[in-house]
Design a protein around this motif. Structure first.
Motif, short mmCIF file in Angstrom:
data_model
loop_
_atom_site.label_atom_id
_atom_site.label_comp_id
_atom_site.label_asym_id
_atom_site.label_seq_id
_atom_site.Cartn_x
_atom_site.Cartn_y
_atom_site.Cartn_z
N LEU A 195 -2.69 1.40 -6.54
CA LEU A 195 -1.51 1.75 -5.75
C LEU A 195 -0.69 2.83 -6.43
CD1 LEU A 195 -0.36 0.63 -3.05
CD2 LEU A 195 1.13 -0.82 -4.40
N GLY A 239 0.82 -1.21 0.00
CA GLY A 239 0.00 0.00 0.00
C GLY A 239 0.85 1.25 0.00
N GLU A 289 2.16 -7.90 -1.71
CA GLU A 289 2.27 -6.71 -2.55
C GLU A 289 1.00 -5.86 -2.62
OE1 GLU A 289 5.01 -5.71 -3.79
OE2 GLU A 289 6.27 -7.45 -3.45
N THR A 290 -0.10 -6.36 -2.09
CA THR A 290 -1.37 -5.62 -2.17
C THR A 290 -2.12 -5.75 -0.85
OG1 THR A 290 -2.41 -7.59 -3.12
CG2 THR A 290 -1.69 -5.89 -4.67
N ASN A 291 -3.12 -4.88 -0.68
CA ASN A 291 -3.91 -4.92 0.55
C ASN A 291 -5.09 -5.88 0.43
OD1 ASN A 291 -2.26 -3.22 1.90
ND2 ASN A 291 -3.55 -1.42 1.75
N GLU A 329 -5.98 -8.55 -8.06
CA GLU A 329 -4.56 -8.28 -7.79
C GLU A 329 -4.05 -7.15 -8.69
OE1 GLU A 329 -0.57 -9.15 -6.30
OE2 GLU A 329 -2.51 -9.85 -5.58
N CYS A 365 -11.03 -6.02 -0.27
CA CYS A 365 -10.91 -4.60 0.10
C CYS A 365 -11.18 -4.45 1.60
CB CYS A 365 -11.89 -3.76 -0.72
SG CYS A 365 -11.65 -2.00 -0.53
N HIS A 371 -5.60 -3.73 -7.72
CA HIS A 371 -4.95 -3.13 -6.55
C HIS A 371 -3.62 -2.48 -6.93
CE1 HIS A 371 -7.07 -3.68 -2.75
NE2 HIS A 371 -7.58 -4.80 -3.24
N ARG A 372 -2.87 -3.12 -7.80
CA ARG A 372 -1.57 -2.55 -8.19
C ARG A 372 -1.76 -1.27 -8.98
NH1 ARG A 372 3.13 -6.91 -8.54
NH2 ARG A 372 2.24 -8.50 -7.20
#
Length: 776
Positions: free
Chosen positions: A618, A492, A539-541, A611, A556, A614-615
């Motif tokens: 970000l 994040g 790598e992601t939330n 995935e 989420c 989210h990237r």
């Protein structure tokens, strides 16, 4: 993982006289008293009344003391007050030795007897120092358990009945005692007026007990050839298949989730949930039953005493860690093989000292030896960075920017260049260091979360951003129930950092771990129930959690936590019936979750679109995020985009996403938001309100001197007391506000057809009634 063992000579004196057979027979007393005085030295004593010390350095044993001829030892336990360091304890370390005539003696480091006390009317079966070092327990075959002070003064008799007690152990927090009588196991809490928990554990006698400091479960072994695992309420979690012989000893590792089980000519290394890693059989020579198992303080070696008088030292090798393309395997006590699976290259890393712990992740291997930390970068494997002076590293957690180690003296956060970044302290932290485990700590992207051991409902959050105000003065988050497991998100942006935790009721909560002002202390949102384990993606939330018979993925969990509708739309629950029981989360890297069940690794993919979304979010690529959602057309994707866009004040994108997710009420509200002046205090406050942040919305309005709107907000939320408080506070600036609040309150009461009951409004009702009656 395998168990490697070696037989140690009982005494150098006996080996020199090996030609005479008489010396061989004299040393064959059963060895039931074995314990480590440091990570390099073992003390042991058998029926020959001699206390020997075996050293890992010289690989030889010497006699340190001789007990009286009428003192036949039954149990031995060291209290290591001088710390866990490999150099051995200080002068304050004391040794407890119990005998079969009801006596116990306390010896100092130089083997001088400090106290000799007649404690029981029959043999003492167990004598143990408490984990906090405040006292000791003795349990005897007369059915009595007594608790003594450290100097040997009797404090209390906690158990007293007729049946002989075979074994007794302390709870890791020193507040309870577990003991066995016949085929039953009992837990006795030491609190006043607490009830005894007792259950039938085995078909035959229960011979051995151990209570895990890591996972708070109890292992028992019995004459029915099985070992079993129980929770702290006596519920059965695991029952092993029948072995060939009775289970004579069990011992949990103090630092890792291992359980060692001993039976006749067999040692078994298991996970703390019960499944087996490896077995070591002893056929030539036969060593007999394992009477005593004792792990060293650093958890790397175990000393075993057998019925034939043999001293055996064992340690685990071939421990594996896998992270993306890297696989690290411990070949021996002083070497680790690092293999790059992608190109097939392998490097063997040799160390001058014994490897205690190692961690792998984000392209780095961190190895802790007895006195050093070695930091390897996968690109420069031949030039490690070495940090000196770190003794007995117990926990290593590898993060994206930093790595955290917990050693015998403190918690340390380092950068990958070997620079000390933070040594976090909080009230009472130094006393709690020995009691902390990997479950009590979590290293996030920019946050370190630590559960307070003296108050398990309290969570300390340290900021890792250099120069941040909360770097040395942590923010404390308080839950309603004691915390069982914590996890700080590992990815994040610095503004979007969250911490998730499971409480003692197995409910899952999420809270922001950054930007927490003093006014926003209660923003903890419940997003799940009946959870046993959780893990954030690397790598992601995205968050994954394991239930009893299924697992859930929250796409989420952070931004959507305040809105139950968003959480419902972005949570997917899948069945794990085919996995079996006792599922653990091994890793969650990129879009692959790896579960471990009964030793097997089971990789599962998450939604790859989520995935990628989210990237994109970000990096702030809003057009790209819209394209992904329009391509996949899934409600969970649109709901994720809507929650993040609302948080980032992207109203146009948020409106489209809510419309696609069929959230019509939110679309209407967003259209109202767009009629307000862009970036004004009113619009920002309404946006915060939409995210469920009442306090934040009010703060924005008050800081912008929008007093009327702040009072109106409280009235809309039916927060009557707060509305009156604001109106009274700003009576000089806005004299009409009080009248407005009271009129709204009268309307509210008329609608309810009730008299005023709120004590804050009652004085105003008395004053206003005479004035209001003529107007009516």
């Amino acid at each position: 993982m395998k168990l490697r063992t070696r037989l140690c000579k009982k005494s150098s004196l006996k080996t020199t006289e090996a030609a005479g057979e008489g010396s061989q027979t004299s040393s064959n007393y059963p060895l039931s008293c074995v314990d480590w005085s440091s990570n390099e030295e073992i003390y042991f004593v058998s029926d020959d009344h001699q206390i020997f010390k075996w050293s890992d350095v010289t690989r030889d044993s010497v006699e340190v003391a001789k007990l009286p001829d009428d003192f036949v030892p039954t149990d031995l336990h060291w209290l290591l007050l001088g710390g866990r360091s490999s150099g051995g304890g200080k002068g304050s370390d004391t040794l407890l030795v119990c005998s079969n005539d009801g006596r116990f003696v306390i010896l100092n480091k130089s083997a001088r007897v400090e106290r000799s006390i007649s404690a029981h009317g029959a043999a003492i079966s167990s004598g143990r120092w408490s984990p906090d070092g405040a006292g000791l327990l003795t349990a005897g075959e007369d059915g009595v358990i007594k608790i003594w002070s450290r100097s040997g003064m009797l404090r209390s008799t906690v158990v007293q009945n007729e049946e002989a007690i075979r074994c007794a152990r302390w709870a890791p927090n020193s507040t309870s005692i577990v003991f066995c009588q016949g085929s039953h196991v009992s837990i006795k809490p030491l609190a006043a007026n607490s009830k005894l928990i007792r259950w039938r554990a085995h078909d035959g006698l229960v011979l051995a007990l151990s209570w895990s400091a890591q996972s708070n479960v109890i292992a028992s072994g019995g004459e029915d050839f099985r070992f079993k695992i129980w929770d702290a309420q006596g519920a059965n979690l695991f029952t092993s298949a029948a072995e060939e012989f009775a289970i004579t000893s069990v011992a949990f590792n103090p630092e890792k989730d291992y359980l060692l089980v001993g039976t006749f000519n067999l040692l078994k290394l298991c996970h703390s949930t019960g499944w087996s890693y490896n077995s070591a059989r002893f056929t030539a020579p036969s060593v007999g039953s394992f009477f005593s198992l004792s792990w060293s303080a650093d958890g790397t070696q175990v000393a075993c005493g057998t019925s034939t008088g043999q001293l055996i030292v064992a340690y685990a090798i071939e421990q594996q860690l896998i992270s993306r393309n890297l696989k690290a395997t411990s070949n021996s006590r002083k070497s680790i093989a690092l293999k790059d699976i992608a190109n097939g290259t392998q490097d063997v890393l040799d160390f001058p000292q014994r490897v205690i712990n190692f961690g792998l992740g984000y392209g780095h291997l961190v190895v802790a030896t007895t006195h050093q930390i070695h930091i390897y970068n996968e690109k420069y494997i031949n030039t490690p960075i070495i940090v000196d002076g770190r003794n007995d590293t117990r926990v290593i957690e590898v993060g994206k920017k930093y790595f955290m180690i917990l050693d015998a003296s403190s918690i340390w956060v380092y950068t990958y260049t070997g620079r000390l970044h933070l040594n976090p302290r909080y009230p009472g932290s130094q006393a709690q260091i020995p009691l902390l485990t990997w479950r009590s700590l979590s290293l996030g992207l920019d946050v370190l979360a630590i559960r307070d051991n003296s108050d398990p409902t309290l969570l300390h959050l340290f900021d890792l951003i250099p120069g941040a105000s909360r770097q040395y003065d942590p923010h404390s988050l308080r839950a309603k129930q004691p915390l069982a497991e914590i996890a700080a998100c590992r990815a994040g942006t610095p503004d979007d950092q969250f911490v998730a935790f499971i409480d003692s009721n197995r409910e899952l909560f999420v809270s922001e771990s950054r930007n927490l002002s003093g006014e926003r202390t209660d923003e903890i949102y419940k997003i799940g129930t009946q959870l046993t384990a959780i893990k954030w993606a690397s790598e992601t939330n995205i968050l994954v959690g394991v239930h009893d018979s299924c697992y859930s993925i929250w796409y989420c969990p952070g931004e959507g936590a305040s809105d139950p509708t968003i959480i419902a739309l972005t949570t997917i629950t899948l069945d794990t019936a085919e996995f079996g029981k006792q599922i653990a989360i091994e890793s969650f890297e990129d879009a692959v979750i790896t579960f471990r069940c009964a030793g097997a690794l089971l990789p599962v993919n998450v939604n790859i679109y989520c995935e990628v979304l989210h990237r994109a979010l970000l990096e702030g690529q809003w057009p790209q995020a819209l394209k992904i959602c329009r391509l996949a057309q899934h409600a969970s994707l649109w709901a994720t985009l809507a929650a993040v866009a609302t948080r980032k004040h992207q109203l146009q994108i948020s409106e489209e996403a809510y419309a696609a997710a069929l959230q019509i009420d939110k679309v209407s509200y967003l259209q109202h938001l767009k009629t307000l002046t862009p970036s004004s205090a009113e619009q920002m406050a309404e946006n915060s309100l939409m995210l469920g942040r009442m306090l934040e919305a009010e703060t924005i309005l008050l800081h912008g001197r929008k007093i009327q709107q702040a009072v109106g907000l409280s009235l809309r939320m039916h927060n009557w007391r707060r509305a009156l408080e604001i109106a009274q506070k700003h009576r000089v600036e806005e004299p009409d506000l009080m009248q407005r609040v009271l009129q709204e309150r009268i309307k509210y009461l008329k609608a309810l057809q009730r008299e005023e009951w709120d004590p804050t409004y009652l004085p105003h009702v008395v004053k206003e009634d005479p004035n209001s009656s003529p107007s009516e």
